[in-house]
Design a protein around this motif. Sequence first.
Motif, PDB file in Angstrom:
ATOM      1  N   LYS A 101       0.833  -1.202   0.000  1.00  0.00           N
ATOM      2  CA  LYS A 101       0.000   0.000   0.000  1.00  0.00           C
ATOM      3  C   LYS A 101       0.866   1.249   0.000  1.00  0.00           C
ATOM      4  N   GLU A 102       1.878   1.290   0.841  1.00  0.00           N
ATOM      5  CA  GLU A 102       2.747   2.462   0.902  1.00  0.00           C
ATOM      6  C   GLU A 102       3.510   2.652  -0.397  1.00  0.00           C
ATOM      7  N   ASP A 103       3.986   1.555  -0.983  1.00  0.00           N
ATOM      8  CA  ASP A 103       4.726   1.642  -2.244  1.00  0.00           C
ATOM      9  C   ASP A 103       3.831   2.182  -3.360  1.00  0.00           C
ATOM     10  N   TYR A 104       2.586   1.672  -3.395  1.00  0.00           N
ATOM     11  CA  TYR A 104       1.706   2.127  -4.471  1.00  0.00           C
ATOM     12  C   TYR A 104       1.248   3.561  -4.250  1.00  0.00           C
ATOM     13  N   GLU A 105       1.011   3.937  -3.006  1.00  0.00           N
ATOM     14  CA  GLU A 105       0.641   5.330  -2.731  1.00  0.00           C
ATOM     15  C   GLU A 105       1.738   6.284  -3.197  1.00  0.00           C
ATOM     16  N   ALA A 106       2.998   5.926  -2.945  1.00  0.00           N
ATOM     17  CA  ALA A 106       4.120   6.763  -3.402  1.00  0.00           C
ATOM     18  C   ALA A 106       4.150   6.834  -4.917  1.00  0.00           C
ATOM     19  N   ARG A 107       3.894   5.707  -5.565  1.00  0.00           N
ATOM     20  CA  ARG A 107       3.878   5.673  -7.034  1.00  0.00           C
ATOM     21  C   ARG A 107       2.694   6.470  -7.581  1.00  0.00           C
ATOM     22  N   PHE A 108       1.543   6.317  -6.941  1.00  0.00           N
ATOM     23  CA  PHE A 108       0.328   7.013  -7.380  1.00  0.00           C
ATOM     24  C   PHE A 108       0.517   8.527  -7.316  1.00  0.00           C
TER      25      PHE A 108
ATOM     26  N   VAL B 179      -5.738   3.743  -5.309  1.00  0.00           N
ATOM     27  CA  VAL B 179      -5.042   2.864  -4.371  1.00  0.00           C
ATOM     28  C   VAL B 179      -5.944   1.694  -3.968  1.00  0.00           C
ATOM     29  N   ASP B 180      -7.204   1.972  -3.646  1.00  0.00           N
ATOM     30  CA  ASP B 180      -8.120   0.907  -3.211  1.00  0.00           C
ATOM     31  C   ASP B 180      -8.335  -0.132  -4.304  1.00  0.00           C
ATOM     32  N   ARG B 181      -8.511   0.337  -5.532  1.00  0.00           N
ATOM     33  CA  ARG B 181      -8.749  -0.620  -6.626  1.00  0.00           C
ATOM     34  C   ARG B 181      -7.492  -1.420  -6.949  1.00  0.00           C
ATOM     35  N   PHE B 182      -6.344  -0.768  -6.847  1.00  0.00           N
ATOM     36  CA  PHE B 182      -5.097  -1.503  -7.087  1.00  0.00           C
ATOM     37  C   PHE B 182      -4.925  -2.604  -6.051  1.00  0.00           C
ATOM     38  N   LEU B 183      -5.139  -2.272  -4.790  1.00  0.00           N
ATOM     39  CA  LEU B 183      -4.960  -3.264  -3.729  1.00  0.00           C
ATOM     40  C   LEU B 183      -5.973  -4.401  -3.852  1.00  0.00           C
ATOM     41  N   ALA B 184      -7.197  -4.071  -4.256  1.00  0.00           N
ATOM     42  CA  ALA B 184      -8.208  -5.117  -4.448  1.00  0.00           C
ATOM     43  C   ALA B 184      -7.797  -6.060  -5.574  1.00  0.00           C
ATOM     44  N   LYS B 185      -7.250  -5.497  -6.642  1.00  0.00           N
ATOM     45  CA  LYS B 185      -6.812  -6.340  -7.759  1.00  0.00           C
ATOM     46  C   LYS B 185      -5.589  -7.160  -7.365  1.00  0.00           C
TER      47      LYS B 185
ATOM     48  N   THR C  23      12.156   3.786 -11.263  1.00  0.00           N
ATOM     49  CA  THR C  23      11.639   2.501 -10.793  1.00  0.00           C
ATOM     50  C   THR C  23      10.147   2.566 -10.476  1.00  0.00           C
ATOM     51  N   GLN C  24       9.593   3.768 -10.372  1.00  0.00           N
ATOM     52  CA  GLN C  24       8.173   3.936 -10.081  1.00  0.00           C
ATOM     53  C   GLN C  24       7.331   4.082 -11.340  1.00  0.00           C
ATOM     54  N   VAL C  25       7.967   4.131 -12.508  1.00  0.00           N
ATOM     55  CA  VAL C  25       7.242   4.329 -13.762  1.00  0.00           C
ATOM     56  C   VAL C  25       6.867   2.972 -14.347  1.00  0.00           C
ATOM     57  N   PRO C  26       5.594   2.703 -14.572  1.00  0.00           N
ATOM     58  CA  PRO C  26       5.204   1.419 -15.169  1.00  0.00           C
ATOM     59  C   PRO C  26       5.667   1.327 -16.617  1.00  0.00           C
ATOM     60  N   ASP C  27       5.886   0.111 -17.075  1.00  0.00           N
ATOM     61  CA  ASP C  27       6.298  -0.092 -18.463  1.00  0.00           C
ATOM     62  C   ASP C  27       5.126   0.050 -19.427  1.00  0.00           C
ATOM     63  N   PHE C  28       3.917  -0.245 -18.944  1.00  0.00           N
ATOM     64  CA  PHE C  28       2.756  -0.326 -19.824  1.00  0.00           C
ATOM     65  C   PHE C  28       1.594   0.524 -19.306  1.00  0.00           C
ATOM     66  N   PHE C  29       0.665   0.801 -20.204  1.00  0.00           N
ATOM     67  CA  PHE C  29      -0.642   1.323 -19.813  1.00  0.00           C
ATOM     68  C   PHE C  29      -1.685   0.635 -20.666  1.00  0.00           C
ATOM     69  N   GLU C  30      -2.911   0.649 -20.203  1.00  0.00           N
ATOM     70  CA  GLU C  30      -4.007   0.030 -20.959  1.00  0.00           C
ATOM     71  C   GLU C  30      -4.848   1.107 -21.623  1.00  0.00           C
ATOM     72  N   LEU C  31      -5.326   0.786 -22.802  1.00  0.00           N
ATOM     73  CA  LEU C  31      -6.190   1.698 -23.553  1.00  0.00           C
ATOM     74  C   LEU C  31      -7.383   0.915 -24.063  1.00  0.00           C
ATOM     75  N   GLN C  32      -8.569   1.472 -23.856  1.00  0.00           N
ATOM     76  CA  GLN C  32      -9.799   0.886 -24.385  1.00  0.00           C
ATOM     77  C   GLN C  32     -10.427   1.857 -25.374  1.00  0.00           C
ATOM     78  N   ILE C  33     -10.886   1.323 -26.470  1.00  0.00           N
ATOM     79  CA  ILE C  33     -11.620   2.122 -27.462  1.00  0.00           C
ATOM     80  C   ILE C  33     -13.007   1.513 -27.581  1.00  0.00           C
ATOM     81  N   LYS C  34     -14.027   2.316 -27.291  1.00  0.00           N
ATOM     82  CA  LYS C  34     -15.387   1.801 -27.257  1.00  0.00           C
ATOM     83  C   LYS C  34     -16.343   2.812 -27.863  1.00  0.00           C
TER      84      LYS C  34
END
Length: 203
Positions: free
Chosen positions: A4-11, A46-52, A136-147
Amino acid sequence: MALKEDYEARFDGVLQHLAHALEDQIKGYLEGEIRIDRVQARAKSVDRFLAKAAKKQGDAARYQEPLHQIQDQVGARIISFYLSDVKRVSDIVERYFRSVEARNLIPESEWEFGYFGRHYVLLVPDELIDPSWDRTQVPDFFELQIKTLFQHAWSEANHDLGYKPGARDLTPDDKRRLAFTSAQAWGADQIFEELFRASEAAR
């Protein structure tokens, strides 16, 4: 707690800023394109990340390294008017971004109705990475949806009813009702696409 702390810092330090930069970049690539309802990008809360991150696959954790394996820490969406616009927008996305995964999400059987949409996992563009960020806090990927508008409306309502924290379990009858609304959204998309094509052909 460490996760949680790691993701909060990243967020706070990276993800929210990256989401804003991605949204601006995508809007720039689509500038002048017609029949685009909206472009949005946001960091996963943060909540959704931790739930996943807590999800199981059988008895084992689904994600052994959530900070590296969860690909939608930043998610973007492009909402278009008609089905044919999804293909046009997809071509633009593929021109500017490097794709790791691209697929059309459809129910497994033609007898089923559920989520529809074009889904990408894309590499985060190097030019959007601020030199002041901890790399080290930057993700390699992101998701994109087209709808389409109908696909988007259905998926948002479906997620709110069935997947948000604390939601009650859906009964079989509830699931049939959701499938019925998905079928209606699918039918509306087909009709609007046919009407659009007829209108274009008459010009």
